[in-house]
Design a protein around this motif. Structure first.
Motif, PDB file in Angstrom:
ATOM      1  N   GLY A  53     -27.220  20.796  75.484  1.00  0.00           N
ATOM      2  CA  GLY A  53     -26.518  19.655  74.886  1.00  0.00           C
ATOM      3  C   GLY A  53     -25.781  18.831  75.931  1.00  0.00           C
ATOM      4  O   GLY A  53     -25.791  19.156  77.126  1.00  0.00           O
ATOM      5  N   GLY A  54     -25.143  17.763  75.484  1.00  0.00           N
ATOM      6  CA  GLY A  54     -24.417  16.870  76.383  1.00  0.00           C
ATOM      7  C   GLY A  54     -23.272  17.589  77.076  1.00  0.00           C
ATOM      8  O   GLY A  54     -22.534  18.338  76.449  1.00  0.00           O
ATOM      9  N   GLY A  55     -23.133  17.365  78.384  1.00  0.00           N
ATOM     10  CA  GLY A  55     -22.059  18.011  79.140  1.00  0.00           C
ATOM     11  C   GLY A  55     -22.198  19.528  79.183  1.00  0.00           C
ATOM     12  O   GLY A  55     -21.232  20.213  79.510  1.00  0.00           O
TER      13      GLY A  55
ATOM     14  N   MET B 231     -22.279  21.529  76.821  1.00  0.00           N
ATOM     15  CA  MET B 231     -21.166  22.009  76.003  1.00  0.00           C
ATOM     16  C   MET B 231     -21.582  22.528  74.627  1.00  0.00           C
ATOM     17  O   MET B 231     -20.723  22.861  73.799  1.00  0.00           O
ATOM     18  N   ALA B 232     -22.879  22.597  74.372  1.00  0.00           N
ATOM     19  CA  ALA B 232     -23.326  23.006  73.027  1.00  0.00           C
ATOM     20  C   ALA B 232     -22.882  24.425  72.688  1.00  0.00           C
ATOM     21  O   ALA B 232     -22.740  25.264  73.573  1.00  0.00           O
ATOM     22  N   GLY B 233     -22.654  24.674  71.405  1.00  0.00           N
ATOM     23  CA  GLY B 233     -22.530  26.045  70.918  1.00  0.00           C
ATOM     24  C   GLY B 233     -21.129  26.615  70.796  1.00  0.00           C
ATOM     25  O   GLY B 233     -20.980  27.817  70.584  1.00  0.00           O
TER      26      GLY B 233
END
Lengths: 323, 323
Positions: free
Chosen positions: B154-156, B158-160
């Motif tokens: 994900g973006g950055g 940072m997902a999850g």
């Protein structure tokens, strides 16, 4: 990659568009689906629509390198099979192969919401963003994710059914899926109308009572709620605020999972615009870790009617080129 | 790909393991991190740990094809930078480059939870499953997704961050992230202990009152809650049920977004086992669309202590081979 055909096969209408390799929609035609006549009838209609579209555009079939179609429901995009589409009453229909047989052109299918998100991600409001979450607010509510031009599928190609996030504390309605409290029973065009009707039936004073005094309120739509909202109607304001806040709560969970850079919102329900988006944004900001919020853009779909056709066409073009 | 080194650089300990290309852990050593002495000190310690590990294993440095390390917090795995790790008090530390400089071996870093999930997905309880959701219940609560051996970022990157799903109706605690009601303030080892302490301070009768009559209940841990649960203690039962149900609610949202085939659960809090997992499963089944539930397996991590080391090593080996 030459020219492409993109289609949106819905429960009500089929839209068939000619798209160039840059994702420009050159021509489109629309016909009623008449799904009740069976899938063979629908595929014959698709065949004749493609013929008509090409004649209209003065383009020979040999210039078409791929055909893509988005259909609602559960899709196996790899095998090209519509596993289950309630609106069409299709189960295990080999949609891609049926279209290919009738045209001789490589054909690909995918879920309509994924194709919509793909269209907006590669040639719409989310173009240039790496991580895109697309949602469509229509009869239901659904989401799809595109990372650097790649769709996210998950197991069984079932990822992203945000409409089936449950909020049992806030949503009393039973959903078609069998659960109670699904977000789409409220956060959809149907859901907004339903809430307004329930408030009216509960005796709430509203301009909507007047508008429907000679007609059954069964005919009330989300567009009526928007019109009443613009007059400051308290029922309409309550419906929009409640819906927007719950949508914001749902998006907070989705954003935390996917970490998108951009949320792009389409579908008929998105016509509510800021009436719905203002409370949605406020709630989302409050319900999500600031690190996500700070990197997030939110926009309405650019090709609000055509993103699905453009997405289907470009996705098919890419798949034909890489297989 | 030769032999690999996998590391887990935590706020308390550093664990450093020698792993073969099949993901078998051949040897490991563990030392306290002493993060307060600064990152240079920690990297020097890592250098000497690697030397010690190789001597112990009678393996020359030249046999090592890559080093992988998992660190907590926000990581840029592409640049190899630890962006922010609260436990280590690191900000913008070029961890991969520091390890490479001190060893001459290609080094890669990633978030520790992603490495844990990767380890379990490729050589643990989730091996053979295409779509894996890994969660770790420790000081906090975090998740990572592995699809066909590929991590989802994900973006950055940072997902999850499932620990920051908010449940304002059910969770009164303020989280370190600034929000109120974050899932990890309850669904973590710390959170389970915290809930028990609050119930005791509120005067609830519990065997835990007796156990801590001579000691401050500040020392109460999730393990104490498990022991009390096994005696049928009502406070412990309430904590486990409440935690399990909220974890089930959170997982329902995660499953709806990612559509995993397998959820693998690790971390110290997972030692609560069925005490926690029974109410979690029951709630998850109730809160998720049946199509997701039917395809879902749930398991405890197989390499409960070592999944992060194995994952870091194998991920580094793969990245070194493909770059």
């Amino acid at each position: 990659m030459g020219l492409l055909i993109g289609m949106d096969i819905g429960g009500t209408n089929i839209v068939c568009g000619l798209v160039d390799e840059e994702g420009r929609l050159m021509n489109k035609i629309k016909k009623t689906t008449e799904a009740h006549k069976g899938s063979e009838y629908v595929f014959d209609k698709i065949q004749s629509m493609i013929k008509e579209l090409l004649q209209l555009s003065d383009v020979p079939l040999t210039d078409i390198s791929a055909i893509g179609a988005g259909t609602p429901g559960f899709i196996d995009p790899v095998r090209g099979v519509t596993l289950f589409a309630g609106n069409l009453k299709w189960k295990d229909v080999p949609t891609a192969e049926e279209i290919r047989k009738r045209t001789g052109i490589p054909a690909f299918i995918d879920n309509d919401v994924r194709m919509y998100a793909y269209g907006e991600a590669v040639r719409g409001a989310a173009q240039g963003y790496e991580h895109v979450l697309g949602i469509t607010i229509g009869t239901g509510l659904a989401a799809a994710v595109v990372n650097n031009g790649e769709l996210y599928y998950g197991g069984g190609y079932m990822a992203g059914e945000i409409g089936h996030f449950t909020f049992p504390e806030h949503i009393p309605y039973v959903c078609g899926c069998g659960m109670t409290g699904c977000l789409e029973t409220v956060a959809s065009a149907t859901g907004m109308a339903r809430q307004a009707k329930d408030l009216l039936r509960g005796g709430r004073v509203s301009v909507l009572q007047e508008w429907f005094k000679d007609t059954s309120i069964d005919h009330l739509t989300a567009a009526d709620v928007s019109r009443a909202y613009d007059l400051g109607d308290p029922v309409a304001v309550e419906v929009m605020n409640h819906t927007g806040r719950l949508l914001g709560r749902g998006l907070a969970y989705a954003v935390t999972m996917y970490s998108p850079d951009m949320i792009v919102i389409g579908g008929g329900g998105a016509l509510a615009g800021e009436r719905l988006f203002a409370p949605m944004r406020e709630q989302l900001k409050q319900s999500v870790y600031s690190g996500y919020w700070e990197r997030l853009a939110i926009a309405t779909a650019q090709n609000i009617d055509d993103a699905g056709i453009i997405g289907s066409a470009l996705s098919a073009g890419k798949r034909a080129a890489t297989r």
